[in-house]
Design a protein around this motif. Sequence first.
Motif, PDB file in Angstrom:
ATOM      1  N   ILE A   2      58.531   8.049   2.882  1.00  0.00           N
ATOM      2  CA  ILE A   2      58.006   8.394   4.199  1.00  0.00           C
ATOM      3  C   ILE A   2      57.395   7.163   4.854  1.00  0.00           C
ATOM      4  O   ILE A   2      56.564   6.481   4.262  1.00  0.00           O
ATOM      5  N   LYS A   3      57.836   6.899   6.091  1.00  0.00           N
ATOM      6  CA  LYS A   3      57.275   5.791   6.868  1.00  0.00           C
ATOM      7  C   LYS A   3      56.334   6.366   7.920  1.00  0.00           C
ATOM      8  O   LYS A   3      56.776   7.130   8.789  1.00  0.00           O
ATOM      9  N   LEU A   4      55.065   6.010   7.808  1.00  0.00           N
ATOM     10  CA  LEU A   4      54.074   6.409   8.807  1.00  0.00           C
ATOM     11  C   LEU A   4      53.877   5.263   9.782  1.00  0.00           C
ATOM     12  O   LEU A   4      53.632   4.131   9.371  1.00  0.00           O
ATOM     13  N   GLY A   5      53.959   5.548  11.058  1.00  0.00           N
ATOM     14  CA  GLY A   5      53.684   4.551  12.080  1.00  0.00           C
ATOM     15  C   GLY A   5      52.240   4.664  12.522  1.00  0.00           C
ATOM     16  O   GLY A   5      51.833   5.698  13.059  1.00  0.00           O
ATOM     17  N   LEU A   6      51.465   3.642  12.255  1.00  0.00           N
ATOM     18  CA  LEU A   6      50.042   3.634  12.613  1.00  0.00           C
ATOM     19  C   LEU A   6      49.867   2.817  13.885  1.00  0.00           C
ATOM     20  O   LEU A   6      50.312   1.673  13.963  1.00  0.00           O
ATOM     21  N   ASP A 109      51.931  -0.615  10.477  1.00  0.00           N
ATOM     22  CA  ASP A 109      50.849  -0.791  11.447  1.00  0.00           C
ATOM     23  C   ASP A 109      51.439  -1.542  12.640  1.00  0.00           C
ATOM     24  O   ASP A 109      51.695  -2.739  12.558  1.00  0.00           O
ATOM     25  N   ILE A 110      51.693  -0.802  13.729  1.00  0.00           N
ATOM     26  CA  ILE A 110      52.403  -1.359  14.884  1.00  0.00           C
ATOM     27  C   ILE A 110      51.559  -1.145  16.141  1.00  0.00           C
ATOM     28  O   ILE A 110      51.453  -0.017  16.632  1.00  0.00           O
ATOM     29  N   PRO A 111      50.964  -2.221  16.688  1.00  0.00           N
ATOM     30  CA  PRO A 111      50.080  -2.069  17.850  1.00  0.00           C
ATOM     31  C   PRO A 111      50.713  -1.354  19.039  1.00  0.00           C
ATOM     32  O   PRO A 111      50.119  -0.466  19.629  1.00  0.00           O
ATOM     33  N   LEU A 112      51.933  -1.728  19.414  1.00  0.00           N
ATOM     34  CA  LEU A 112      52.597  -1.133  20.584  1.00  0.00           C
ATOM     35  C   LEU A 112      53.724  -0.205  20.128  1.00  0.00           C
ATOM     36  O   LEU A 112      54.852  -0.294  20.611  1.00  0.00           O
ATOM     37  N   LEU A 113      53.400   0.711  19.233  1.00  0.00           N
ATOM     38  CA  LEU A 113      54.402   1.587  18.632  1.00  0.00           C
ATOM     39  C   LEU A 113      55.186   2.359  19.686  1.00  0.00           C
ATOM     40  O   LEU A 113      56.413   2.284  19.741  1.00  0.00           O
ATOM     41  N   PHE A 114      54.487   3.109  20.535  1.00  0.00           N
ATOM     42  CA  PHE A 114      55.173   3.934  21.535  1.00  0.00           C
ATOM     43  C   PHE A 114      55.751   3.074  22.656  1.00  0.00           C
ATOM     44  O   PHE A 114      56.842   3.358  23.158  1.00  0.00           O
ATOM     45  N   GLU A 115      55.038   2.014  23.025  1.00  0.00           N
ATOM     46  CA  GLU A 115      55.486   1.155  24.126  1.00  0.00           C
ATOM     47  C   GLU A 115      56.818   0.480  23.825  1.00  0.00           C
ATOM     48  O   GLU A 115      57.589   0.180  24.735  1.00  0.00           O
ATOM     49  N   THR A 116      57.094   0.238  22.541  1.00  0.00           N
ATOM     50  CA  THR A 116      58.328  -0.458  22.146  1.00  0.00           C
ATOM     51  C   THR A 116      59.375   0.484  21.542  1.00  0.00           C
ATOM     52  O   THR A 116      60.390   0.029  21.033  1.00  0.00           O
ATOM     53  N   GLY A 117      59.120   1.795  21.570  1.00  0.00           N
ATOM     54  CA  GLY A 117      60.063   2.752  21.001  1.00  0.00           C
ATOM     55  C   GLY A 117      60.039   2.781  19.483  1.00  0.00           C
ATOM     56  O   GLY A 117      60.942   3.322  18.849  1.00  0.00           O
ATOM     57  N   GLY A 118      58.982   2.229  18.887  1.00  0.00           N
ATOM     58  CA  GLY A 118      58.884   2.149  17.433  1.00  0.00           C
ATOM     59  C   GLY A 118      58.771   3.488  16.727  1.00  0.00           C
ATOM     60  O   GLY A 118      59.039   3.583  15.527  1.00  0.00           O
ATOM     61  N   GLU A 119      58.408   4.536  17.467  1.00  0.00           N
ATOM     62  CA  GLU A 119      58.289   5.853  16.823  1.00  0.00           C
ATOM     63  C   GLU A 119      59.634   6.338  16.289  1.00  0.00           C
ATOM     64  O   GLU A 119      59.686   7.191  15.398  1.00  0.00           O
ATOM     65  N   ARG A 120      60.732   5.788  16.792  1.00  0.00           N
ATOM     66  CA  ARG A 120      62.065   6.173  16.296  1.00  0.00           C
ATOM     67  C   ARG A 120      62.339   5.587  14.911  1.00  0.00           C
ATOM     68  O   ARG A 120      63.273   6.007  14.238  1.00  0.00           O
ATOM     69  N   ARG A 121      61.538   4.612  14.491  1.00  0.00           N
ATOM     70  CA  ARG A 121      61.743   3.965  13.183  1.00  0.00           C
ATOM     71  C   ARG A 121      60.885   4.585  12.077  1.00  0.00           C
ATOM     72  O   ARG A 121      60.924   4.118  10.946  1.00  0.00           O
ATOM     73  N   VAL A 122      60.066   5.578  12.416  1.00  0.00           N
ATOM     74  CA  VAL A 122      59.153   6.169  11.429  1.00  0.00           C
ATOM     75  C   VAL A 122      59.344   7.685  11.364  1.00  0.00           C
ATOM     76  O   VAL A 122      59.939   8.283  12.256  1.00  0.00           O
ATOM     77  N   HIS A 123      58.808   8.287  10.306  1.00  0.00           N
ATOM     78  CA  HIS A 123      58.913   9.737  10.139  1.00  0.00           C
ATOM     79  C   HIS A 123      57.795  10.482  10.854  1.00  0.00           C
ATOM     80  O   HIS A 123      57.979  11.627  11.268  1.00  0.00           O
ATOM     81  N   ALA A 124      56.632   9.852  10.951  1.00  0.00           N
ATOM     82  CA  ALA A 124      55.487  10.488  11.615  1.00  0.00           C
ATOM     83  C   ALA A 124      54.582   9.386  12.172  1.00  0.00           C
ATOM     84  O   ALA A 124      54.554   8.266  11.659  1.00  0.00           O
ATOM     85  N   THR A 125      53.845   9.740  13.226  1.00  0.00           N
ATOM     86  CA  THR A 125      52.959   8.764  13.865  1.00  0.00           C
ATOM     87  C   THR A 125      51.495   9.160  13.666  1.00  0.00           C
ATOM     88  O   THR A 125      51.143  10.332  13.725  1.00  0.00           O
ATOM     89  N   VAL A 126      50.678   8.136  13.426  1.00  0.00           N
ATOM     90  CA  VAL A 126      49.233   8.306  13.256  1.00  0.00           C
ATOM     91  C   VAL A 126      48.565   7.464  14.341  1.00  0.00           C
ATOM     92  O   VAL A 126      48.754   6.244  14.380  1.00  0.00           O
TER      93      VAL A 126
END
Length: 195
Positions: A2-6, A109-126
């Motif tokens: 599981i990849k969590l995007g923080l 741990d991705i500072p601009l997760l949503f801004e860069t579309g990074g949520e597509r690379r993870v299973h869940a976002t925190v």
Amino acid sequence: MIKLGLTGSIGMGKSTTAKMFAAQGVPCHDADAMVHRLYAGRAAALIEAEFPGTVVDGKVDRTLLSPHVIGKPEAMKRLEAIIHPLVHEEEKIFLQKARAEGRRIVVLDIPLLFETGGERRVHATVVVTADAAIQKERVLGRDGMSEDRFNAIVAKQMPDHEKRRRAHFLIDTGLGLEAAERSVAAVLRAVAGMV
């Protein structure tokens, strides 16, 4: 695995929260820390070529780089075109290592997760959040930070309320360290069932 995007806006306590995940034995890939390492390594020459006079002793000097990119969207895109592919390469190496070690959960741990579309690379976002007054106090307490610079950074980031709306999990760091640690433990319990 599981990849969590923080993620979380500046001053929300994301780095502290990442350390809490690490303390629970969860490997964390810190994109900001990776950028710092790249600025002192293989990205330095590339950035100097694009923004002359920004590298001192083989390392990118952020105070020299800032005037070239802050408030200048086209220049920022040129910088991101250099840095983002290198960060993604390092992230892939991190994930390969975690898989090889049999890790069940990792944190990106991705500072601009949503801004860069990074949520597509993870299973869940925190999303790490706190009251706006707490955020501003924390950030303005940092060395070299001005209100103008803070406002420019916040303007580039997705509003906190929108990040919270998109999050699978929220961790409110404004409630204190113990509450944040309990939230981290709750997130890990919740995602353990997804593995």
